[in-house]
Write a protein that holds these residues in place. Sequence first.
Motif, PDB file in Angstrom:
ATOM      1  N   TYR A  76       1.007  -1.115  -0.169  1.00 12.01           N
ATOM      2  CA  TYR A  76      -0.193   0.049  -0.051  1.00 12.01           C
ATOM      3  C   TYR A  76       0.824   1.202   0.022  1.00 12.01           C
ATOM      4  O   TYR A  76       1.922   1.221   0.646  1.00 12.01           O
ATOM      5  CB  TYR A  76      -0.969   0.081   1.035  1.00 12.01           C
ATOM      6  CG  TYR A  76      -1.559   1.204   1.385  1.00 12.01           C
ATOM      7  CD1 TYR A  76      -2.842   1.702   0.734  1.00 12.01           C
ATOM      8  CD2 TYR A  76      -1.003   2.253   2.314  1.00 12.01           C
ATOM      9  CE1 TYR A  76      -3.347   2.936   0.761  1.00 12.01           C
ATOM     10  CE2 TYR A  76      -1.660   3.503   2.356  1.00 12.01           C
ATOM     11  CZ  TYR A  76      -2.766   3.894   1.659  1.00 12.01           C
ATOM     12  OH  TYR A  76      -3.458   5.130   1.818  1.00 12.01           O
ATOM     13  N   ASP A  77       0.411   2.144  -0.826  1.00 13.88           N
ATOM     14  CA  ASP A  77       1.371   3.549  -0.559  1.00 13.88           C
ATOM     15  C   ASP A  77       0.357   4.754  -0.928  1.00 13.88           C
ATOM     16  O   ASP A  77      -0.720   4.569  -1.704  1.00 13.88           O
ATOM     17  CB  ASP A  77       2.527   3.398  -1.709  1.00 13.88           C
ATOM     18  CG  ASP A  77       3.508   4.680  -1.324  1.00 13.88           C
ATOM     19  OD1 ASP A  77       3.483   5.016  -0.013  1.00 13.88           O
ATOM     20  OD2 ASP A  77       4.033   4.692  -2.451  1.00 13.88           O
ATOM     21  N   VAL A  78       0.680   5.727  -0.657  1.00 13.20           N
ATOM     22  CA  VAL A  78      -0.116   7.208  -0.718  1.00 13.20           C
ATOM     23  C   VAL A  78       0.831   8.040  -0.964  1.00 13.20           C
ATOM     24  O   VAL A  78       1.823   8.525  -0.130  1.00 13.20           O
ATOM     25  CB  VAL A  78      -1.369   7.257   0.201  1.00 13.20           C
ATOM     26  CG1 VAL A  78      -0.894   7.608   1.505  1.00 13.20           C
ATOM     27  CG2 VAL A  78      -2.092   8.473  -0.141  1.00 13.20           C
ATOM     28  N   HIS A  79       0.899   9.132  -1.962  1.00 15.29           N
ATOM     29  CA  HIS A  79       1.626  10.327  -1.861  1.00 15.29           C
ATOM     30  C   HIS A  79       0.581  11.530  -2.358  1.00 15.29           C
ATOM     31  O   HIS A  79      -0.576  11.292  -2.956  1.00 15.29           O
ATOM     32  CB  HIS A  79       2.515  10.225  -3.159  1.00 15.29           C
ATOM     33  CG  HIS A  79       3.670   9.264  -2.811  1.00 15.29           C
ATOM     34  ND1 HIS A  79       4.828   9.844  -2.321  1.00 15.29           N
ATOM     35  CD2 HIS A  79       3.771   8.191  -2.884  1.00 15.29           C
ATOM     36  CE1 HIS A  79       5.649   8.846  -2.259  1.00 15.29           C
ATOM     37  NE2 HIS A  79       5.260   7.827  -2.290  1.00 15.29           N
ATOM     38  N   ARG A  80       1.053  12.679  -1.916  1.00 15.47           N
ATOM     39  CA  ARG A  80       0.265  13.791  -2.046  1.00 15.47           C
ATOM     40  C   ARG A  80       0.584  14.537  -3.410  1.00 15.47           C
ATOM     41  O   ARG A  80       1.623  14.586  -3.948  1.00 15.47           O
ATOM     42  CB  ARG A  80       0.778  14.731  -0.916  1.00 15.47           C
ATOM     43  CG  ARG A  80       0.088  15.924  -0.656  1.00 15.47           C
ATOM     44  CD  ARG A  80       0.659  17.070   0.239  1.00 15.47           C
ATOM     45  NE  ARG A  80       0.599  16.367   1.735  1.00 15.47           N
ATOM     46  CZ  ARG A  80      -0.423  16.635   2.664  1.00 15.47           C
ATOM     47  NH1 ARG A  80      -1.435  17.455   2.213  1.00 15.47           N
ATOM     48  NH2 ARG A  80      -0.452  15.959   3.749  1.00 15.47           N
ATOM     49  N   ALA A  98       4.529   1.825  -8.237  1.00 19.70           N
ATOM     50  CA  ALA A  98       5.735   1.127  -8.278  1.00 19.70           C
ATOM     51  C   ALA A  98       5.958   0.833  -6.808  1.00 19.70           C
ATOM     52  O   ALA A  98       6.529  -0.276  -6.517  1.00 19.70           O
ATOM     53  CB  ALA A  98       6.915   1.734  -8.734  1.00 19.70           C
ATOM     54  N   HIS A  99       5.710   1.828  -5.940  1.00 17.52           N
ATOM     55  CA  HIS A  99       6.094   1.742  -4.523  1.00 17.52           C
ATOM     56  C   HIS A  99       5.171   0.364  -3.961  1.00 17.52           C
ATOM     57  O   HIS A  99       5.677  -0.229  -3.024  1.00 17.52           O
ATOM     58  CB  HIS A  99       5.784   2.937  -3.724  1.00 17.52           C
ATOM     59  CG  HIS A  99       7.110   4.018  -4.199  1.00 17.52           C
ATOM     60  ND1 HIS A  99       7.074   5.139  -3.437  1.00 17.52           N
ATOM     61  CD2 HIS A  99       8.063   3.963  -5.021  1.00 17.52           C
ATOM     62  CE1 HIS A  99       7.863   5.939  -4.311  1.00 17.52           C
ATOM     63  NE2 HIS A  99       8.669   5.117  -5.093  1.00 17.52           N
ATOM     64  N   ALA A 100       3.834   0.610  -4.346  1.00 17.56           N
ATOM     65  CA  ALA A 100       2.904  -0.394  -3.595  1.00 17.56           C
ATOM     66  C   ALA A 100       3.411  -1.915  -4.085  1.00 17.56           C
ATOM     67  O   ALA A 100       3.416  -2.777  -3.389  1.00 17.56           O
ATOM     68  CB  ALA A 100       1.476  -0.188  -4.142  1.00 17.56           C
TER      69      ALA A 100
HETATM   70 ZN   LIG Z   1       5.841   5.856  -1.931  1.00 19.46          ZN
END
Ligand SMILES: [Zn+2]
Length: 159
Positions: A7-11, A41-43
């Motif tokens: 899981y990932d989230v960015h502003r 890619a991060h998730a």
């Molecule tokens: Zn990230």
Amino acid sequence: MRIGQGYDVHRLVEGRRLVLGGVEIPHAKGLEGHSDADVLAHAVADALLGALGQGDLGTHFPSSEARWRGASGETLLDAVLERMERAVLEIENVDSVVVAQEPRLAPHREAIQASLARMLRIEPERVNVKLKSTDGLGAIGRGEGIEARAVALLRERGG
Ligand SMILES: [Zn+2]
């Protein structure tokens, strides 16, 4: 077989490029982060690390380290793929969801999926990318950020 989730989230902010699964999407805003902030890619990388039982991206690529500044999703995935190789595991399949209110990503879905498969060095049939909006609900619905989730299934190489 080993399974992992990520899981990932960015502003979303002005003055940044928007990169999803290695594909640059034309948009007035981009994702904020120490790296290129490729949330998808991060998730996926976190799902792979989870399946390996080897912690998460934040542990292996701390944003406190200057060498990861601006690192592309591909660079991070390369390092994770190396760990996978050492563990004699390979990807059976990856499924993912990108949650975004803006921009409209549907026209880019196939390109994102193909790019992700290339970065993971697997056939496109083993990668799935789904797109969701939140019907305007919550922070993502207000266009404040983009979120991504992924699951990965690994199997013994050649198994
Ligand atoms: Zn990230």
